[in-house]
Design an enzyme around this catalytic site. Structure first.
Site: not given
Ligand code: GLN
Length: 250
Positions: A97, A200
């Site tokens: 992510c 995740h």
């Molecule tokens: N801030 C980034 C987004 O919202 C990644 C978020 C995350 O790592 N879940 O796309």
């Protein structure tokens, strides 16, 4: 001679650990220990150099925009160059992510700030439009493998960013869920032994085949003929079967 020691480099452990991404570190560590493979975890924080040992897995978890802004600066100098060299040399890297986004060319925040990425993958990430929702939910991905077969990965995504691939392969195709951008059916990215994904969960505990792929790739960089001893993955496979059935309505 026993197997080489595998070093897990946990990038920004205290900052990039959304939705239990630390579980990826634990999964690799335990699957090495269960096999008697010496393994060490090294945290690599802001301002700290990456120090490859030759038998390494580099993990880069997810995080919010504010953490990503802090990291972009830290990755803009020699650390980013070191990570690019590691990937070019076939090093084993997994970015999840926010970490995945920063492995691309750039990540544009919802506030319009363009954060430079490491440039390991030819991709970029743009923020969602005000009328667009975050991409949230369970994901099932079909991953093509070398021998013409495929593996599947199940996980959970929660990102606002929309990632678009350039000259880089996706990790796989979305079977269920959104993936990179909710439009083109791709999920993640892959180049040599570097992988990026939005999954995740954490990803690795319920996807043992992929965990072992990372471990084996790392060890074979120092011992080409190495074979991993198989483990009793009944629990892990039951976890995958349960979630993939729920995701894909199987
Ligand atoms: N801030 C980034 C987004 O919202 C990644 C978020 C995350 O790592 N879940 O796309």
């Amino acid at each position: 001679m026993g197997p080489a020691k595998l070093t897990i480099h946990h990038l920004y452990a205290d900052m990039m650990n959304l939705y239990g991404d630390r579980g990826n570190v634990i999964s690799i560590k335990k699957r090495c220990e269960w096999r008697g493979i010496p393994v060490e975890v090294v945290d690599v924080g802001l301002g700290e150099k990456v120090r490859p040992t030759g038998c390494d897995v580099f993990l880069f978890g997810g995080g919010q925009d504010r953490e990503q802004a802090l990291l972009a600066e830290d990755l803009s100098g020699s650390k980013g160059a070191d990570l690019r060299a590691i990937v070019e040399d076939g090093g084993v890297v997994l970015g999840v992510c926010g970490g995945y986004q920063l492995m691309g060319r750039y990540y544009e925040t919802p506030e319009g700030e363009t954060l430079p990425g490491v440039g390991v993958f030819d991709l970029y990430t743009e923020p969602r439009k005000p009328e667009e929702a975050r991409l949230i939910g369970n994901v099932l991905v079909r991953v093509p493998l070398e021998n013409g077969s495929y593996g599947e990965l199940a996980g959970f995504e929660n990102h606002g960013g929309r990632t678009y691939l350039g000259d880089v392969d996706p990790l796989g195709k979305v079977v269920a869920g959104y993936g990179n951008n909710g439009e083109d059916g791709t999920e993640g990215a892959r180049r040599r032994n570097a992988y990026g994904t939005y999954l995740h969960g954490s990803l690795l505990p319920k996807n043992p085949w992929f965990t072992d792929r990372l471990i084996l790739s790392a060890i074979r960089r120092v011992d080409e003929g190495y074979e991993l001893e198989s483990l009793d993955d009944a629990v892990e496979k039951a976890a995958f079967a349960s979630i993939s059935a729920r995701i894909a309505g199987r």
